[in-house]
Design an enzyme around this catalytic site. Structure first.
Site, PDB file in Angstrom:
ATOM      1  N   GLY A 159      -9.508  -2.100 -11.026  1.00 14.70           N
ATOM      2  CA  GLY A 159      -8.576  -2.390  -9.949  1.00 14.70           C
ATOM      3  C   GLY A 159      -8.946  -1.622  -8.703  1.00 14.70           C
ATOM      4  O   GLY A 159     -10.088  -1.185  -8.545  1.00 14.70           O
ATOM      5  N   CYS A 160      -8.002  -1.423  -7.848  1.00 17.01           N
ATOM      6  CA  CYS A 160      -8.237  -0.724  -6.595  1.00 17.01           C
ATOM      7  C   CYS A 160      -8.754   0.690  -6.868  1.00 17.01           C
ATOM      8  O   CYS A 160      -8.142   1.434  -7.625  1.00 17.01           O
ATOM      9  CB  CYS A 160      -6.939  -0.667  -5.792  1.00 17.01           C
ATOM     10  N   PHE A 161      -9.864   1.038  -6.252  1.00 14.60           N
ATOM     11  CA  PHE A 161     -10.432   2.365  -6.510  1.00 14.60           C
ATOM     12  C   PHE A 161      -9.555   3.499  -6.014  1.00 14.60           C
ATOM     13  O   PHE A 161      -9.701   4.636  -6.447  1.00 14.60           O
ATOM     14  CB  PHE A 161     -11.858   2.511  -6.003  1.00 14.60           C
TER      15      PHE A 161
END
Length: 173
Positions: free
Chosen positions: A9-11
């Protein structure tokens, strides 16, 4: 020192859980797996580069094993969702454990099998295990986002938790 490379997902939400551990030297947000050299955040977000947001972790294997990193990873992702993570949707947010050598590949496969047989999830574990490709460091504003933008980071974490809660409740219906 060794490296690990994970996508989940979003880092922004992948850095803190690793960075706060003893034996971690650095955690870098970036992109991997696509067909464009030196991609930008905007390009990757457009879902046209083939890249996945990922974190590259440099660690001391005498203090933190790759297997321990895998345990942290599984607790940060939804391994049953192939098309993103939580509210982050699309290929650039897919869950992947990248490996740099055969030992990491074997450990990742064993860890995935253990999770599958644990009964923790009723749906199939779809996290991919792929050979590591070129890793491109993300722009500086994306590094240690949780420290630089604590309010926005907390909002992201809340939204992730709410999304997970809502979808878990819907799955039970």
């Amino acid at each position: 020192m060794e490296k690990a490379l994970f996508a989940g997902g979003c880092f922004w939400c992948m850095v803190e859980p690793f960075e706060e551990q003893d034996g971690i030297i650095s955690v870098t947000s970036g992109y991997t797996g696509g067909h464009i050299e030196n991609p930008t955040y905007e390009q990757v977000k457009s879902q046209t580069t083939g890249h996945t947001e990922a974190v590259e972790i440099v660690f001391d294997p005498k203090k933190m094993t790759f297997e321990e990193l895998l345990e942290i990873y599984w607790n940060q992702t939804d391994p049953t969702d192939a098309m993103g993570q939580f509210m982050d949707r699309g290929d650039s947010y897919r869950p992947v454990i990248f490996y740099y050598n055969e030992q990491q590949k074997t450990a990742a496969e064993q860890s995935k099998r253990a999770l599958e047989s644990s009964g923790k999830y009723t749906e199939s574990i779809v996290t991919k295990i792929e050979e590591a490709d070129t890793f491109y460091k993300a722009e500086e504003e994306h590094q240690q986002f949780y420290k630089k933008n604590p309010r926005r980071y907390q909002q992201e974490k809340r939204e992730r938790a709410e999304w997970e809660e809502t979808n878990a409740a819907e799955a039970r219906l």
